[in-house]
Design a protein around this motif. Structure first.
Motif, mmCIF file in Angstrom:
data_model
loop_
_atom_site.group_PDB
_atom_site.id
_atom_site.type_symbol
_atom_site.label_atom_id
_atom_site.label_comp_id
_atom_site.label_asym_id
_atom_site.label_seq_id
_atom_site.Cartn_x
_atom_site.Cartn_y
_atom_site.Cartn_z
ATOM 1 N N ILE A 177 63.529 43.723 39.604
ATOM 2 C CA ILE A 177 62.681 44.833 40.060
ATOM 3 C C ILE A 177 63.548 45.948 40.640
ATOM 4 N N ALA A 178 64.514 45.552 41.482
ATOM 5 C CA ALA A 178 65.365 46.548 42.128
ATOM 6 C C ALA A 178 66.232 47.296 41.120
ATOM 7 N N LEU A 179 66.832 46.544 40.191
ATOM 8 C CA LEU A 179 67.749 47.172 39.238
ATOM 9 C C LEU A 179 67.017 48.065 38.240
ATOM 10 N N ASN A 180 65.770 47.692 37.898
ATOM 11 C CA ASN A 180 65.014 48.532 36.963
ATOM 12 C C ASN A 180 64.567 49.846 37.592
ATOM 13 N N LEU A 181 64.604 49.905 38.920
ATOM 14 C CA LEU A 181 64.271 51.158 39.596
ATOM 15 C C LEU A 181 65.486 52.069 39.767
ATOM 16 N N ARG A 182 66.638 51.608 39.316
ATOM 17 C CA ARG A 182 67.879 52.338 39.524
ATOM 18 C C ARG A 182 67.879 53.736 38.913
ATOM 19 N N ARG A 183 67.197 53.887 37.766
ATOM 20 C CA ARG A 183 67.260 55.164 37.052
ATOM 21 C C ARG A 183 66.135 56.127 37.417
ATOM 22 N N VAL A 184 65.344 55.768 38.391
ATOM 23 C CA VAL A 184 64.134 56.547 38.672
ATOM 24 C C VAL A 184 64.447 57.947 39.180
ATOM 25 N N ALA A 185 65.356 58.043 40.141
ATOM 26 C CA ALA A 185 65.428 59.277 40.941
ATOM 27 C C ALA A 185 66.633 60.172 40.689
ATOM 28 N N ILE A 186 67.501 59.837 39.758
ATOM 29 C CA ILE A 186 68.745 60.619 39.603
ATOM 30 C C ILE A 186 68.475 62.082 39.302
ATOM 31 N N VAL A 187 67.580 62.346 38.350
ATOM 32 C CA VAL A 187 67.314 63.733 37.947
ATOM 33 C C VAL A 187 66.781 64.536 39.131
ATOM 34 N N HIS A 188 65.873 63.942 39.887
ATOM 35 C CA HIS A 188 65.277 64.649 41.022
ATOM 36 C C HIS A 188 66.280 64.853 42.150
ATOM 37 N N MET A 189 67.151 63.877 42.375
ATOM 38 C CA MET A 189 68.160 64.019 43.419
ATOM 39 C C MET A 189 69.155 65.121 43.054
ATOM 40 N N LYS A 190 69.539 65.178 41.786
ATOM 41 C CA LYS A 190 70.481 66.224 41.372
ATOM 42 C C LYS A 190 69.838 67.593 41.492
ATOM 43 N N ALA A 191 68.573 67.701 41.103
ATOM 44 C CA ALA A 191 67.878 68.983 41.233
ATOM 45 C C ALA A 191 67.783 69.400 42.693
ATOM 46 N N GLU A 237 62.737 68.536 47.085
ATOM 47 C CA GLU A 237 62.931 67.512 48.119
ATOM 48 C C GLU A 237 61.746 66.553 48.135
ATOM 49 N N MET A 238 60.547 67.079 47.965
ATOM 50 C CA MET A 238 59.360 66.231 47.961
ATOM 51 C C MET A 238 59.364 65.304 46.747
ATOM 52 N N LYS A 239 59.764 65.822 45.597
ATOM 53 C CA LYS A 239 59.802 64.984 44.391
ATOM 54 C C LYS A 239 60.831 63.868 44.535
ATOM 55 N N SER A 240 62.013 64.218 45.036
ATOM 56 C CA SER A 240 63.044 63.188 45.193
ATOM 57 C C SER A 240 62.641 62.198 46.279
ATOM 58 N N GLY A 241 61.985 62.687 47.356
ATOM 59 C CA GLY A 241 61.519 61.791 48.404
ATOM 60 C C GLY A 241 60.455 60.831 47.898
ATOM 61 N N TYR A 242 59.599 61.321 47.005
ATOM 62 C CA TYR A 242 58.559 60.467 46.421
ATOM 63 C C TYR A 242 59.202 59.322 45.638
ATOM 64 N N MET A 243 60.232 59.646 44.884
ATOM 65 C CA MET A 243 60.910 58.609 44.118
ATOM 66 C C MET A 243 61.591 57.590 45.039
ATOM 67 N N ILE A 244 62.180 58.092 46.115
ATOM 68 C CA ILE A 244 62.844 57.192 47.058
ATOM 69 C C ILE A 244 61.824 56.292 47.749
ATOM 70 N N ASN A 245 60.633 56.829 48.035
ATOM 71 C CA ASN A 245 59.593 56.012 48.663
ATOM 72 C C ASN A 245 59.151 54.866 47.764
ATOM 73 N N ILE A 246 59.170 55.110 46.468
ATOM 74 C CA ILE A 246 58.839 54.030 45.527
ATOM 75 C C ILE A 246 59.844 52.891 45.681
ATOM 76 N N LEU A 247 61.114 53.241 45.815
ATOM 77 C CA LEU A 247 62.149 52.225 45.979
ATOM 78 C C LEU A 247 61.971 51.486 47.305
ATOM 79 N N SER A 248 61.660 52.246 48.370
ATOM 80 C CA SER A 248 61.482 51.620 49.686
ATOM 81 C C SER A 248 60.293 50.661 49.684
ATOM 82 N N THR A 249 59.198 51.079 49.050
ATOM 83 C CA THR A 249 58.010 50.218 48.990
ATOM 84 C C THR A 249 58.297 48.940 48.211
#
Length: 582
Positions: A177-191, A237-249
Motif C-alpha cells: 500500500i505504501a509503495l504504490n502511493l509513492r508516485r502520487v504526489a511528485i508532479v504536484h510537489m514539483k509544481a 500547495e493545496m493540491k500537493s497537500g491533498y496528495m500528502i494527506n492521502i499518504l498520511s491517512t
C-alpha cells in the motif's frame, strides 16, 4: 511527467555521502545497536509478565533493572543516531550547494540573463533545503525499519509459524500500500516548488526596485502581480497537500490493520495454549513496532515526494552545460599583448547582431579609447575579449591566439575588467578588496594601494580597512567604488591587459583626483581599452575607435584624428564629448 528515478536518487546519495564514509559507518553501528535493543525490550517485558506471579521480588527487580538499562542505552544510541545523521546531512547538503553554485558560475551568460536572482536562490538553496531529510533520514529510516521488520518477523517465526506468517502478511500488505502511493504526489510537489521559486523571484525583484516602484506609482501593479503569484502557489500547495494527506491517512489505516491482526492472532494462540499472556503481549508489542516502521516508511515516502521534486529540479539544473567549449588551452604570450578582431559579428539575440564585421588590431602596450553612444557595442568588445561569449562569425585573438583556444583561466587572470557597476558586498573594505580571501594580508593590500596612489584615500576613510559597507555598496560613491575595483584587480590578478569602463557620473574633486592617479598607474606598460566618458581620459589614450550601431566608423591615432578637423573625433571634441557619449 516521469517521476525522478530510483537510480537518480541513489546516485545523488552515493555521490555526496561517499566522502563521509567514516561518519556513515559510525552511523550504521549506532543504528544497528539501536535496532537490536528495540528487539530485546519486548522479550524482557514478556519474561517479566510470565514470571510475575511465580518469581521472587529479587528476580523481578533484576528483570526491571535490566529493562531500564536496555531502555536507557537504546535512548543514548537514538541520540547518537540523530546527532551523527544531522552532521552527515549538513556536510552533504552544503557540498551539493557548493556544487550547484560552482556549476551555475560556469554556465553561459545567456543562462544567467534568463534567470532572476530570486529564482536562482530558490534553486540553489530552497531545493537543497528540501533534501535535508532525504540525506539525513531516508536511508537510515528505510534501511533501519526494513531491518527492524525482518528482525520482528524472524523472532515471531521462531515463536510460532502462524504468528510469523500473519505478521509477514500484514507487513507485505502494508508495504505494498505504501509503495504504490509513492508516485502520487511528485508532479504536484514539483509544481509547488516552481510556484515558490516564481513568487520569491518576483519578491526579490520588487524589494531591489522598491524605490523605482514607488516613484513610478507602480505599487498597484506590483500588488496585483504578487497576488496572482501567491494565489498560484496556494492552489499548488493545496493540491500537493491533498496528495500528502492521502499518504498520511494510509499510514493510520495500516496501524489499525496491525492492531486488528495482533489481537486476532494473539487471542487464537492463547486459547489454543500456544502462547502465554506474556507471549501475547510480545506479539501485540511487536506488531505495533511493525506498524511504526511501515508508518515511518510511509512518512519517508512523503518526504521522498518532496525530495523527488527537488532532485528533478537539481538534476535539470546540473544537466545544463555551457555552450562555450574549452579549447586547447594555449598559453598567452608574456607581457602586454595585442587585441585582434577579425571579421567579428556577434549579437545577444538571434538575427539581431550588435557588432557587424569588426576588424581592428590594438598593438601591445597601446591605450585605446572606445567612443560611441549607448548600445553601439562598446561593452560587447570587452565581453568577447574575456570570452563571456563567442562571436557568431570571425575571430577574437589576444597575442595572435584565438580566445576560443586559450586557457580560459589564464585568459581571465591576464585580462582584467573594471566596470561602472562594481559589485560590492555588505562587508568591510578589506573583505571587498580581497573577496573574503584571508590569505591576502593587510601589508599586501597597503602595498597595492600605494602602487595605485590610493593610500591617502584609504586612510581618509573612517576605520580604514575595517569600514563596513552597507547593502549594495552603500557608504561609498560610484567613483570610490571604482577605486576599490582598481585595487581588487591588482590584488587578485596580474593583468597585462586592462579594460576600463569609466564611471560616467559626476565625481567630487578629491575622488576624481584619486581616480586620475589610479588610472595613470593602471595603464602603465599594459594594453588598455578604455570605454571613455570623460575628456581627461580621452586625452590620455594613444588610439581612438568610434563605434556607431556596431560598426567602426573611425579608428586611428588620437593625435592624428584630433588634428584632422574633418574627423568625427575632432567634431566630438568641439561639441563637448561628455554630452554625446551617454
Amino acid at each position: 511527467m516521469v517521476p525522478a528515478s530510483l537510480k537518480s536518487h541513489t546516485n545523488l546519495l552515493v555521490e555526496h555521502l561517499k566522502a563521509q564514509k567514516g561518519s556513515v559507518i559510525l552511523l550504521a553501528i549506532f543504528l544497528f545497536g539501536d535496532l537490536g535493543l528495540r528487539l530485546i525490550s519486548p522479550q524482557i517485558i514478556r519474561q517479566f509478565i510470565d514470571v510475575v506471579s511465580t518469581s521472587t521480588l529479587q528476580t523481578l527487580t533484576y528483570i526491571a533493572i535490566l529493562f531500564i538499562l536496555v531502555s536507557v542505552l537504546q535512548q543514548v544510541l537514538s541520540v547518537c543516531v540523530a546527532y551523527v545523521s544531522g552532521n552527515v546531512t549538513w556536510v552533504a547538503t552544503n557540498s551539493l550547494r557548493n556544487r550547484l553554485a560552482q556549476h551555475c558560475l560556469y554556465l553561459d551568460m545567456n543562462f544567467h540573463n534568463s534567470k532572476t536572482p530570486g529564482e536562482m536562490i530558490e534553486r540553489i538553496d530552497g531545493d537543497i533545503n528540501a533534501l535535508d531529510n532525504f540525506f539525513s533520514q531516508f536511508v537510515i529510516q528505510i534501511l533501519g525499519n526494513v531491518m527492524l521488520m525482518l528482525g520482528i518477523v524472524i523472532l515471531l517465526f521462531v515463536e510460532d509459524w502462524r504468528a510469523g506468517a500473519g505478521l509477514l502478511g500484514f507487513a507485505i500488505l502494508g508495504l505494498l500500500i505504501a509503495l504504490n502511493l509513492r508516485r502520487v504526489a511528485i508532479v504536484h510537489m514539483k509544481a509547488n516548488r516552481e510556484a515558490s521559486a516564481n513568487m520569491f523571484s518576483f519578491l526579490e525583484e520588487c524589494l531591489a526596485g522598491s524605490e523605482d516602484i514607488r516613484s513610478n506609482r507602480a505599487v498597484p501593479y506590483v500588488l496585483r502581480r504578487f497576488y496572482e503569484l501567491t494565489r498560484s502557489r496556494l492552489t499548488k500547495e493545496m493540491k500537493s497537500g491533498y496528495m500528502i494527506n492521502i499518504l498520511s491517512t494510509s499510514s493510520v489505516l495500516i496501524g489499525a490493520m496491525g492492531n486488528a491482526t495482533a489481537l486476532g492472532i494473539g487471542a487464537y494462540l492463547y486459547q489454543t495454549s500456544v502462547f502465554s499472556i506474556g507471549a501475547v503481549y510480545m506479539l501485540f508489542h511487536y506488531i505495533n513496532m511493525l506498524s511504526s516502521p511501515i508508518r515511518r516508511i510511509t512518512d519517508q515516502i512523503e518526504d521522498l515526494q518532496r525530495a523527488s521534486a527537488s532532485i528533478e529540479r537539481v538534476s535539470d539544473l546540473l544537466a545544463i552545460h555551457p555552450t562555450l567549449k574549452l579549447g586547447r588551452g594555449d598559453t598567452l604570450p608574456k607581457g602586454a599583448f595585442a587585441a585582434v578582431f577579425r571579421n567579428v559579428t556577434f549579437g545577444y539575440v538571434a538575427d539581431e547582431p550588435v557588432l557587424h564585421d569588426l576588424n581592428f588590431v590594438l598593438q601591445p602596450g597601446r591605450v585605446l579609447g572606445v567612443l560611441g553612444r549607448t548600445g553601439s557595442g562598446k561593452t560587447t568588445l570587452a565581453r568577447l575579449l574575456l570570452r563571456l561569449y563567442d562571436p557568431w562569425e570571425g575571430q577574437v585573438c589576444v597575442g595572435e591566439i584565438d580566445v576560443r583556444q586559450a586557457d580560459l583561466s589564464e585568459l581571465r587572470y591576464r585580462i582584467a575588467m573594471v566596470t561602472q557597476n562594481v559589485q560590492l558586498f555588505q562587508a568591510s573594505i578589506r573583505d571587498n578588496l580581497t573577496l573574503f580571501d584571508d590569505r591576502i594580508t593587510d601589508k599586501r593590500i597597503y602595498t597595492v594601494m600605494d602602487d595605485l596612489g590610493l593610500t591617502d584615500w584609504l586612510e581618509s576613510l573612517s576605520d580604514g580597512l575595517d569600514k563596513e559597507l552597507a547593502f549594495d555598496g552603500g557608504g561609498v560613491s560610484a567613483g570610490e567604488a571604482q577605486l576599490l575595483a582598481f585595487a581588487r584587480v591588482f590584488l587578485l590578478q596580474k593583468p597585462d591587459m586592462v579594460i576600463l569602463d569609466e564611471a560616467s557620473s559626476r565625481l567630487d574633486p578629491a575622488t576624481e583626483q584619486h581616480l586620475e592617479n589610479a588610472v595613470e598607474r593602471l595603464i602603465d606598460k599594459r594594453t588598455v581599452i578604455v570605454i571613455a566618458h570623460r575628456l581627461a581620459t580621452v586625452q590620455r589614450v594613444d588610439d581612438i575607435m568610434i563605434l556607431d550601431e556596431g560598426r567602426i566608423v573611425e579608428y586611428g591615432p588620437r593625435e592624428k584624428l584630433e588634428a584632422d578637423v574633418t574627423s568625427r573625433f575632432a567634431n566630438l571634441l568641439r561639441s563637448d564629448l561628455e554630452d554625446v557619449l551617454v
